[in-house]
Design a protein around this motif. Structure first.
Motif, PDB file in Angstrom:
ATOM      1  N   TYR A  46      -6.706 -24.297 -15.756  1.00 32.62           N
ATOM      2  CA  TYR A  46      -5.389 -23.851 -16.224  1.00 32.62           C
ATOM      3  C   TYR A  46      -4.544 -24.969 -16.807  1.00 32.62           C
ATOM      4  N   SER A  47      -4.678 -26.178 -16.254  1.00 31.04           N
ATOM      5  CA  SER A  47      -3.872 -27.284 -16.779  1.00 31.04           C
ATOM      6  C   SER A  47      -4.270 -27.573 -18.225  1.00 31.04           C
ATOM      7  N   GLU A  48      -5.582 -27.567 -18.492  1.00 30.72           N
ATOM      8  CA  GLU A  48      -6.084 -27.840 -19.840  1.00 30.72           C
ATOM      9  C   GLU A  48      -5.645 -26.732 -20.812  1.00 30.72           C
ATOM     10  N   ILE A  49      -5.763 -25.481 -20.368  1.00 27.71           N
ATOM     11  CA  ILE A  49      -5.384 -24.338 -21.208  1.00 27.71           C
ATOM     12  C   ILE A  49      -3.892 -24.404 -21.548  1.00 27.71           C
ATOM     13  N   GLN A  64       5.024 -24.111 -20.037  1.00 27.97           N
ATOM     14  CA  GLN A  64       3.698 -24.655 -19.718  1.00 27.97           C
ATOM     15  C   GLN A  64       3.592 -24.921 -18.214  1.00 27.97           C
ATOM     16  N   SER A  65       4.569 -25.624 -17.670  1.00 25.41           N
ATOM     17  CA  SER A  65       4.553 -25.970 -16.248  1.00 25.41           C
ATOM     18  C   SER A  65       4.627 -24.731 -15.374  1.00 25.41           C
ATOM     19  N   ARG A  66       5.507 -23.795 -15.740  1.00 19.78           N
ATOM     20  CA  ARG A  66       5.680 -22.580 -14.931  1.00 19.78           C
ATOM     21  C   ARG A  66       4.430 -21.703 -14.946  1.00 19.78           C
ATOM     22  N   PHE A  67       3.821 -21.567 -16.134  1.00 17.39           N
ATOM     23  CA  PHE A  67       2.600 -20.765 -16.256  1.00 17.39           C
ATOM     24  C   PHE A  67       1.484 -21.382 -15.426  1.00 17.39           C
ATOM     25  N   PHE A 108      -2.326 -16.491 -26.962  1.00 15.49           N
ATOM     26  CA  PHE A 108      -1.895 -17.716 -27.630  1.00 15.49           C
ATOM     27  C   PHE A 108      -3.043 -18.660 -27.962  1.00 15.49           C
ATOM     28  N   MET A 109      -4.225 -18.417 -27.374  1.00 20.16           N
ATOM     29  CA  MET A 109      -5.332 -19.366 -27.519  1.00 20.16           C
ATOM     30  C   MET A 109      -5.969 -19.341 -28.899  1.00 20.16           C
ATOM     31  N   PRO A 111      -9.182 -19.413 -31.416  1.00 22.31           N
ATOM     32  CA  PRO A 111     -10.501 -18.768 -31.281  1.00 22.31           C
ATOM     33  C   PRO A 111     -11.545 -19.691 -30.645  1.00 22.31           C
ATOM     34  N   LYS A 112     -11.480 -20.998 -30.972  1.00 20.66           N
ATOM     35  CA  LYS A 112     -12.441 -21.970 -30.431  1.00 20.66           C
ATOM     36  C   LYS A 112     -12.296 -22.064 -28.907  1.00 20.66           C
ATOM     37  N   MET A 113     -11.061 -22.156 -28.447  1.00 19.17           N
ATOM     38  CA  MET A 113     -10.812 -22.279 -27.014  1.00 19.17           C
ATOM     39  C   MET A 113     -11.201 -20.986 -26.291  1.00 19.17           C
ATOM     40  N   ARG A 114     -10.876 -19.845 -26.889  1.00 22.30           N
ATOM     41  CA  ARG A 114     -11.216 -18.547 -26.306  1.00 22.30           C
ATOM     42  C   ARG A 114     -12.736 -18.416 -26.159  1.00 22.30           C
ATOM     43  N   LYS A 115     -13.462 -18.877 -27.181  1.00 23.92           N
ATOM     44  CA  LYS A 115     -14.925 -18.812 -27.156  1.00 23.92           C
ATOM     45  C   LYS A 115     -15.483 -19.706 -26.046  1.00 23.92           C
TER      46      LYS A 115
END
Length: 185
Positions: A46-49, A64-67, A108-109, A111-115
């Motif tokens: 989650y931190s990286e995302i 970002q921090s709250r999520f 929000f991601m 396509p590369k990250m989602r994949k």
């Protein structure tokens, strides 16, 4: 409490995740879809995302921090539930909540990250499925050996009543315990 301290407090270690997974597999059938969701939850960084979404300007620093904190908090609760042996409904509810939150983030991601995330989940699922199939085959082998063993024991029982007896509890033939005078010294 500072949000960064909360993030540190809710972060799950690899050992905890493994322990939770082991408890989960002991308690529930491996075929259950809850395993897939559990893997989905445990493999997310989650931190990286959240960091990547922040860098792309999709989230503010505060968001970002709250999520990240919210996602990690629920992840921590899931691990705790698994280790404590919580009932399936509670565990499913937590996993569903985390999955829903993650789906919101996924919008929000890139396509590369989602994949990459989907590939991780798919690979873990395939490994788990392979292990489960292997276990099933081993169980089938053991069952075949056991049934073969019982047939032989049935045939031997009438001729050797001093060595073999029928256990009515387990509904199977068993060898009688050897007396002390026959034991190896």
């Amino acid at each position: 409490m500072n949000i960064q301290k909360q993030i540190r407090a809710f972060t799950v270690s690899d050992e905890e995740a493994v322990q939770a997974f082991e408890k989960l597999t002991q308690r529930y059938n491996l075929q259950n879809r809850i395993i897939d969701r559990f893997i989905y939850v445990m493999t997310q960084d989650y931190s990286e995302i959240c960091e990547e979404l922040y860098e792309r300007g999709e989230l503010s620093h505060d968001q970002q921090s709250r999520f990240e904190c919210l996602l990690l908090k629920i992840k921590r609760q899931i691990v705790r539930f698994c280790i404590e042996g919580a009932e399936t409904k509670k565990l499913s509810a937590k996993i569903n909540r985390l999955t829903d939150l993650f789906k919101r983030l996924k919008k929000f991601m890139s396509p590369k990250m989602r994949k990459r995330v989907k590939d991780n989940i798919f690979n873990l699922h395939v490994d788990l499925k392979r292990k489960f199939e292997q276990l099933q085959l081993e169980a089938m082998d053991l069952a075949a050996i056991e049934s073969e063993h019982q047939v032989l024991m049935e045939r031997l029982a009438p001729n050797h009543p001093t060595f073999i007896w029928y256990n009515s509890k387990s509904k199977s033939y068993e060898f009688k315990r050897i007396g002390k005078k026959y034991k190896k010294k």
